[in-house]
Design a protein around this motif. Sequence first.
Motif, short mmCIF file in Angstrom:
data_model
loop_
_atom_site.label_atom_id
_atom_site.label_comp_id
_atom_site.label_asym_id
_atom_site.label_seq_id
_atom_site.Cartn_x
_atom_site.Cartn_y
_atom_site.Cartn_z
N ASN A 1 0.82 -1.21 0.00
CA ASN A 1 0.00 0.00 0.00
C ASN A 1 0.86 1.26 0.00
O ASN A 1 0.59 2.21 -0.74
CB ASN A 1 -0.95 -0.01 1.19
N LYS B 1 -6.95 -9.73 -3.17
CA LYS B 1 -7.86 -10.56 -3.98
C LYS B 1 -7.16 -11.86 -4.38
O LYS B 1 -7.76 -12.93 -4.34
CB LYS B 1 -8.31 -9.79 -5.22
N GLY C 1 0.47 1.63 -3.82
CA GLY C 1 -0.86 2.20 -3.83
C GLY C 1 -1.98 1.21 -3.55
O GLY C 1 -1.80 0.00 -3.46
N GLU C 2 -3.16 1.79 -3.41
CA GLU C 2 -4.35 1.04 -3.00
C GLU C 2 -4.78 0.01 -4.04
O GLU C 2 -5.20 -1.10 -3.70
CB GLU C 2 -5.49 2.02 -2.72
N LYS C 3 -4.68 0.36 -5.32
CA LYS C 3 -5.11 -0.56 -6.37
C LYS C 3 -4.30 -1.86 -6.33
O LYS C 3 -4.86 -2.96 -6.39
CB LYS C 3 -4.98 0.10 -7.74
N THR C 4 -2.99 -1.75 -6.24
CA THR C 4 -2.12 -2.93 -6.18
C THR C 4 -2.36 -3.71 -4.90
O THR C 4 -2.34 -4.95 -4.90
CB THR C 4 -0.64 -2.50 -6.28
N THR C 5 -2.61 -3.00 -3.81
CA THR C 5 -2.91 -3.67 -2.53
C THR C 5 -4.17 -4.51 -2.66
O THR C 5 -4.20 -5.68 -2.24
CB THR C 5 -3.08 -2.62 -1.41
N LYS C 6 -5.20 -3.94 -3.25
CA LYS C 6 -6.46 -4.69 -3.43
C LYS C 6 -6.26 -5.91 -4.32
O LYS C 6 -6.84 -6.96 -4.07
CB LYS C 6 -7.54 -3.77 -4.01
N LEU C 7 -5.43 -5.79 -5.35
CA LEU C 7 -5.15 -6.92 -6.24
C LEU C 7 -4.44 -8.05 -5.48
O LEU C 7 -4.75 -9.22 -5.67
CB LEU C 7 -4.30 -6.48 -7.43
#
Length: 94
Positions: A21, A34, A25-31
């Motif tokens: 994170n 998941k 960033g948040e996008k990579t963290t969410k990936l």
Amino acid sequence: MQIFVTPRAEKNFDTIVAYINENFGEKTTKLFIKKVDEIFTLLSSYPQMGQTEHNDIKGFQLSPQTKLLYRIRNNKIIILSFFDVRQNPKKKYK
């Protein structure tokens, strides 16, 4: 099969998520989160899919940097660690 996460694995996971994170960033963290959820779903159906690492410990490569280590006991999958493969390999099973 049910999946149980040890406190050590939970701490490893939290550290990795915080690092991702902060640096990506948040996008990579969410990936990443998941992907871990998807692997847990696969493991519950196919617990033998990981490679044998050491004795009864199995491993599954989550990313080029991160390996999931687990053990199967009494119809349970026990997540032992999220291991950064760039570390000293001797730390893997401690």
